[in-house]
Each structure stands twice: as C-alpha cells, then as structure tokens.
Design an enzyme around this catalytic site. Structure first.
Site, mmCIF file in Angstrom:
data_model
loop_
_atom_site.group_PDB
_atom_site.id
_atom_site.type_symbol
_atom_site.label_atom_id
_atom_site.label_comp_id
_atom_site.label_asym_id
_atom_site.label_seq_id
_atom_site.Cartn_x
_atom_site.Cartn_y
_atom_site.Cartn_z
ATOM 1 N N VAL A 143 53.359 -1.477 82.758
ATOM 2 C CA VAL A 143 54.332 -1.997 81.489
ATOM 3 C C VAL A 143 55.012 -3.212 81.985
ATOM 4 C CG1 VAL A 143 56.210 -0.435 81.774
ATOM 5 C CG2 VAL A 143 55.311 -1.188 79.830
ATOM 6 N N GLN A 184 59.100 10.935 78.784
ATOM 7 C CA GLN A 184 60.271 10.414 79.412
ATOM 8 C C GLN A 184 60.282 10.909 80.870
ATOM 9 O OE1 GLN A 184 63.402 12.914 77.395
ATOM 10 N NE2 GLN A 184 62.816 14.884 78.344
ATOM 11 N N ARG A 221 44.644 11.591 83.801
ATOM 12 C CA ARG A 221 45.624 10.993 84.897
ATOM 13 C C ARG A 221 45.519 12.049 86.010
ATOM 14 N NH1 ARG A 221 50.102 7.599 82.102
ATOM 15 N NH2 ARG A 221 51.421 7.917 83.964
ATOM 16 N N TYR A 235 44.901 11.170 89.844
ATOM 17 C CA TYR A 235 46.105 10.849 90.418
ATOM 18 C C TYR A 235 47.271 11.631 90.736
ATOM 19 C CZ TYR A 235 50.007 7.386 91.455
ATOM 20 O OH TYR A 235 51.044 6.913 92.142
ATOM 21 N N ASP A 236 47.564 12.437 89.717
ATOM 22 C CA ASP A 236 48.598 13.390 89.798
ATOM 23 C C ASP A 236 48.432 14.594 90.573
ATOM 24 O OD1 ASP A 236 49.191 11.765 87.630
ATOM 25 O OD2 ASP A 236 49.648 13.469 86.196
ATOM 26 N N GLU A 237 47.285 15.276 90.396
ATOM 27 C CA GLU A 237 46.727 16.431 91.375
ATOM 28 C C GLU A 237 46.449 15.848 92.611
ATOM 29 O OE1 GLU A 237 47.618 19.112 90.387
ATOM 30 O OE2 GLU A 237 46.728 19.689 88.302
ATOM 31 N N GLY A 238 45.795 14.708 92.798
ATOM 32 C CA GLY A 238 45.503 14.039 94.131
ATOM 33 C C GLY A 238 46.960 14.048 94.910
ATOM 34 N N GLN A 248 59.261 6.184 74.165
ATOM 35 C CA GLN A 248 59.054 6.851 75.590
ATOM 36 C C GLN A 248 59.803 6.113 76.616
ATOM 37 O OE1 GLN A 248 56.697 5.002 73.970
ATOM 38 N NE2 GLN A 248 55.230 4.476 75.600
ATOM 39 N N THR A 249 60.178 6.756 77.643
ATOM 40 C CA THR A 249 61.305 6.161 78.488
ATOM 41 C C THR A 249 60.724 6.219 79.788
ATOM 42 O OG1 THR A 249 62.394 8.225 78.941
ATOM 43 C CG2 THR A 249 63.233 6.842 77.101
HETATM 44 P P1 NAD Z 1 48.883 -0.823 95.120
HETATM 45 O O1 NAD Z 1 47.821 -0.644 94.237
HETATM 46 O O2 NAD Z 1 49.774 -2.508 94.928
HETATM 47 O O3 NAD Z 1 48.739 -0.649 96.400
HETATM 48 C C1 NAD Z 1 48.057 0.282 96.801
HETATM 49 C C2 NAD Z 1 47.077 -0.199 98.294
HETATM 50 O O4 NAD Z 1 46.315 0.872 98.885
HETATM 51 C C3 NAD Z 1 46.227 -1.399 97.731
HETATM 52 O O5 NAD Z 1 46.441 -2.454 98.626
HETATM 53 C C4 NAD Z 1 44.845 -0.676 98.117
HETATM 54 O O6 NAD Z 1 43.938 -1.868 98.246
HETATM 55 C C5 NAD Z 1 45.112 0.321 98.989
HETATM 56 N N1 NAD Z 1 43.901 1.335 98.987
HETATM 57 C C6 NAD Z 1 43.617 2.036 98.047
HETATM 58 N N2 NAD Z 1 42.637 2.879 98.108
HETATM 59 C C7 NAD Z 1 42.804 2.784 99.628
HETATM 60 C C8 NAD Z 1 41.764 3.439 100.569
HETATM 61 N N3 NAD Z 1 40.985 4.445 100.302
HETATM 62 N N4 NAD Z 1 41.685 2.956 101.923
HETATM 63 C C9 NAD Z 1 42.731 2.002 102.235
HETATM 64 N N5 NAD Z 1 43.307 1.373 101.432
HETATM 65 C C10 NAD Z 1 43.257 1.759 100.218
HETATM 66 O O7 NAD Z 1 49.956 0.060 94.601
HETATM 67 P P2 NAD Z 1 51.632 0.215 95.121
HETATM 68 O O8 NAD Z 1 52.286 -0.022 93.670
HETATM 69 O O9 NAD Z 1 51.992 -0.657 96.102
HETATM 70 O O10 NAD Z 1 51.592 1.844 95.621
HETATM 71 C C11 NAD Z 1 51.595 2.117 96.592
HETATM 72 C C12 NAD Z 1 51.872 3.451 96.860
HETATM 73 O O11 NAD Z 1 53.077 4.096 96.388
HETATM 74 C C13 NAD Z 1 50.760 4.510 96.042
HETATM 75 O O12 NAD Z 1 50.343 5.545 97.081
HETATM 76 C C14 NAD Z 1 51.382 4.778 95.050
HETATM 77 O O13 NAD Z 1 50.721 6.006 94.592
HETATM 78 C C15 NAD Z 1 52.942 4.962 95.200
HETATM 79 N N6 NAD Z 1 53.690 4.762 94.161
HETATM 80 C C16 NAD Z 1 53.890 3.705 93.586
HETATM 81 C C17 NAD Z 1 54.424 3.553 92.474
HETATM 82 C C18 NAD Z 1 54.902 2.389 91.854
HETATM 83 O O14 NAD Z 1 55.697 2.400 90.842
HETATM 84 N N7 NAD Z 1 54.658 1.087 92.326
HETATM 85 C C19 NAD Z 1 55.206 4.671 91.738
HETATM 86 C C20 NAD Z 1 54.736 5.887 92.586
HETATM 87 C C21 NAD Z 1 54.091 5.944 93.629
HETATM 88 N N1 UDP Z 2 53.240 0.867 78.071
HETATM 89 C C1 UDP Z 2 53.065 -0.026 77.102
HETATM 90 N N2 UDP Z 2 52.577 -1.127 76.942
HETATM 91 C C2 UDP Z 2 51.801 -1.680 77.880
HETATM 92 C C3 UDP Z 2 51.660 -0.784 79.104
HETATM 93 C C4 UDP Z 2 52.125 0.367 79.346
HETATM 94 O O1 UDP Z 2 54.039 0.437 76.120
HETATM 95 O O2 UDP Z 2 51.257 -2.710 77.745
HETATM 96 C C5 UDP Z 2 53.817 2.190 78.264
HETATM 97 C C6 UDP Z 2 52.855 3.226 78.633
HETATM 98 O O3 UDP Z 2 52.338 3.853 77.586
HETATM 99 C C7 UDP Z 2 53.948 4.283 79.281
HETATM 100 C C8 UDP Z 2 54.979 3.088 79.880
HETATM 101 O O4 UDP Z 2 54.663 1.829 79.214
HETATM 102 O O5 UDP Z 2 54.580 5.074 78.362
HETATM 103 C C9 UDP Z 2 54.843 3.083 81.397
HETATM 104 O O6 UDP Z 2 53.498 2.744 81.681
HETATM 105 P P1 UDP Z 2 53.052 2.336 83.308
HETATM 106 O O7 UDP Z 2 51.319 2.214 82.911
HETATM 107 O O8 UDP Z 2 53.739 1.237 83.639
HETATM 108 O O9 UDP Z 2 53.392 3.622 84.102
HETATM 109 P P2 UDP Z 2 53.111 5.221 83.885
HETATM 110 O O10 UDP Z 2 52.815 5.774 82.685
HETATM 111 O O11 UDP Z 2 52.456 5.695 85.276
HETATM 112 O O12 UDP Z 2 55.045 5.491 84.320
#
Ligand code: NAD
Ligand code: UDP
Length: 323
Positions: free
Chosen positions: A194, A283, A149, A152-155, A216-217
């Site tokens: 999920v 969590q 992960r 994503y996390d460190e990025g 897990q929550t």
């Molecule tokens: P998503 O994957 O639906 O949207 C991301 C969009 O970015 C996509 O349209 C993808 O094609 C575009 N993209 C990816 N790499 C690209 C690049 N190099 N250049 C141009 N476009 C690029 O995801 P989302 O759920 O809509 O998330 C949007 C943002 O919110 C992300 O930055 C994500 O990290 C952040 N975020 C989302 C959630 C969530 O639960 N949905 C939670 C935390 C953070």
């Molecule tokens: N998860 C699950 N079943 C699935 C997909 C995800 O139980 O089919 C769990 C996953 O292990 C995590 C939680 O749901 O504990 C949320 O996962 P998700 O990938 O949606 O987001 P994130 O882990 O990034 O919060």
C-alpha cells in the site's frame, strides 16, 4: 569464529540481504565493522540495493537460493529471505512456502552445525485476520490454511515451529521477530504494497487505489526503526527467544494513509475504490509492550516523518526511469 584481523567483528549471514529490509540491515552491520555475507536469489531483491556496499572489504554478496543447503562459517544468521508483498508471494505460492519452510530448515541446520545465533523474520501475518486487537505475542492467530495468503502465512508459521523445535530439541540459539508492516526507501516500486502503491500513484498523478472501503487499518513502521529492533533482539540474552512483535503501534486506515501521501506529495490525485482482496485483514496493530521491556526498544519515527524520505526515494527512481 571472528576474523583473525578483527577479533571483535562477527561473521554475519543475511539471507534476503539484497531486499528492502535486508539491505538496510547490511548497511548497519557493515557500518558496525562486521563481516557480512549477503545471500539472495534476486527474486524480489536487486543488486542495486547493496551496490554501494560492494567495494567494502567486509561485505560479500552471494547468489543463492535458501531452499538449497548453504555451507559457510558464521557467528550470526539473519534469515530474511522470502518475498513479503502479497503480489510477489502469490506469484509462485509453492516456492513461497518452500522458501519459508525449506529455507528455515537449511538455515537452522547451518546454525546447529556452526553454533550460530539465528534470527527469523517472521510476520504479523501469523495472526491472520485477528479477532484480538491489538495483537500480543500470546495470541495464536486466525489464519485461513487454504486461501491465497496461506502460502505466506502458514509458511511463516511453520518456520516459527521449526525455530522453536530446533531450539528445544537441539539447543539452537533462536530469535524470532514478528514484523508488522514496514516501509521506507528501497521498497520495490511495483511490489503492490500500500505505501509504495499510494506514493507511486500520487507522484504520477494517477488515481489512488483504495481497496474496499479503506477503513481497514495497518500500523506502519519506518525501516530504520525496525532494523534497530532487529539488532536489539539479536543482542539480547539467550533467554529472549521471542516471538517478539516489532512494529509501530500507530494505527491508520488506508484512507488516512492516502490523505497523508496526497498532502506530502502535493499531488492532485484523487481516491478510487477497488474490490478488497480475499482474506484481507480488517485491522492490525502490534502490542509492543514485550519489545519495550525486554529489548528497551520502541520506534521513534512518526508516519509523516518516515513518508518524506520514502517519497524522495520514489521521486529519485522516477527521475532515473527505474520505476
Ligand atoms: P523483499 O521482498 O524486499 O526481500 C526479500 C528478499 O529475499 C529479496 O531480496 C528476495 O530476492 C529474497 N529471496 C526470496 N526468496 C529467496 C530464496 N528462496 N533464496 C534467497 N533469497 C530469496 O521483502 P522485505 O520487505 O525486505 O522483507 C524481508 C523479510 O521480512 C521477509 O522475510 C518478510 O517476510 C519479512 N517481513 C517484512 C515485512 C514488511 O513490511 N516489509 C513485514 C513482515 C515480515
Ligand atoms: N491496499 C489498498 N490499495 C493498494 C494496495 C493495498 O487499499 O493499492 C490495502 C490492502 O487491501 C490492505 C492494506 O492496504 O488492506 C495493506 O496492504 P499491503 O499489501 O501493503 O499489506 P498487508 O495486507 O500484507 O498488510
């Protein structure tokens, strides 16, 4: 730098605008009359998410990868470009880190040149597998720097660093939101997250895959609530840089989520257990006190109320063979 035809409208760039959250944000911004430039490379997003905006005179869609420089003139930038689901961001981890880091550098450079205010879609993942619960913005996190992960996390953590350094060093007007799990219509049906997994499985009558013991929550925020938080943060005074947690503090185990989805879909699916993925946080729940006081924002839509339109969206995809 507003349009000569509409001096009140702002020119707003949304990177990742054809994705799940970006498309909802583009809806809100175009409805408010702003000139919206939506940029996306369609890695996880789709043109279909913004097809309904294509005929609007204040909406423009550009295929572009944010790891390359972009030259446009704008007043505000929402930097959302980045795959968000573990399945998608682990598909090409090097590109994921590049998107967060090079994308942040390019968009911050654009903000510096144009004087635009810039918003960063950061994430609760910066807290990693948290040892402080619920998570406040002052918590520095518990992140594995070399795991699956980490791209994503460190990025995202490095992007936050860049935002605050551009702010301190160059006076860029920044807004950093730490987004917790969000769901709603236009989530990608195969993103492996999920909510989409459970709904698709329930609608198809397949087993609901619970990873690990399912205790897990997570906290789930409906997309409309979250986008309202984005707009509130962008509209806040320059002293409010964030980071600010945006999410719904309601906390549910994965078993509770599965039960709600089975109930609302009327599905006959049963739950089956699969191994827990590496580094899966145990969590997660946001402390949103800061967002409440600084932005006067809090989510309004309860989980079951948000699941209903989300289920209806996935039903529509299945009817049209899109899923
Ligand atoms: P998503 O994957 O639906 O949207 C991301 C969009 O970015 C996509 O349209 C993808 O094609 C575009 N993209 C990816 N790499 C690209 C690049 N190099 N250049 C141009 N476009 C690029 O995801 P989302 O759920 O809509 O998330 C949007 C943002 O919110 C992300 O930055 C994500 O990290 C952040 N975020 C989302 C959630 C969530 O639960 N949905 C939670 C935390 C953070
Ligand atoms: N998860 C699950 N079943 C699935 C997909 C995800 O139980 O089919 C769990 C996953 O292990 C995590 C939680 O749901 O504990 C949320 O996962 P998700 O990938 O949606 O987001 P994130 O882990 O990034 O919060």
């Amino acid at each position: 730098m507003s349009s000569i035809l509409n001096p009140i409208a702002k020119r707003v760039l949304v990177t990742g605008g054809a994705g799940f959250l970006g498309s909802h944000l583009c809806d809100r911004l175009t409805d408010a009359g702003h000139e919206v430039i939506c940029v996306d490379n369609y890695f996880t997003g789709r043109r279909g998410n913004v097809a309904h905006l294509m005929d609007k005179p204040n909406f423009e869609l550009i295929r572009h990868d944010v790891t390359f420089p972009l030259y446009v003139e704008v007043d505000e930038i929402y930097n959302l470009a980045c795959p968000a689901s573990p399945v998608h961001y682990q598909h090409d981890p090097v590109q994921t880190t590049k998107t967060s880091v090079h994308g942040a550098i390019n968009m911050l450079g654009l903000a510096k040149r144009t004087g635009a205010r810039i918003f960063q879609a950061s994430t609760s993942e910066v807290y990693g597998d948290p040892v402080v619960h619920p998570q406040t913005e002052s918590y520095w996190g518990n992140v594995n720097p070399i795991g699956p992960r980490s791209c994503y996390d460190e990025g995202k953590r490095c992007a936050e660093t860049l935002f605050f350094d551009y702010h301190r060093q160059h006076g860029v007007d920044i807004k950093v939101a730490r987004i917790f799990n969000t769901y709603g219509p236009r989530m990608h049906p195969q993103d492996g997250r999920v909510v989409s997994n459970f709904i698709m499985q329930a609608l198809k009558g397949e087993d609901i895959t619970i990873f690990g013991d399912g205790l897990q929550t997570r906290s789930f925020c409906y997309a409309d609530d979250l986008v309202a938080g984005f707009l509130a943060l962008m509209a806040s005074g320059p002293e409010t840089t964030g980071p600010v947690n945006l999410g719904n503090p309601g906390e549910f185990s994965m078993i509770e989520l599965a039960e709600a989805v089975i109930d609302l879909t009327g599905s006959k699916s049963t739950m089956t257990h699969k191994p827990l993925p590496a580094d899966d946080p145990k969590q997660r729940r946001p402390d949103i006190s800061f967002a409440k006081s600084a932005l006067k924002w809090e989510p309004k839509i309860a989980l079951r109320d948000g699941l209903k339109p989300t289920i209806a969206y996935f039903e529509m995809l299945l009817r049209h063979d899109f899923a």
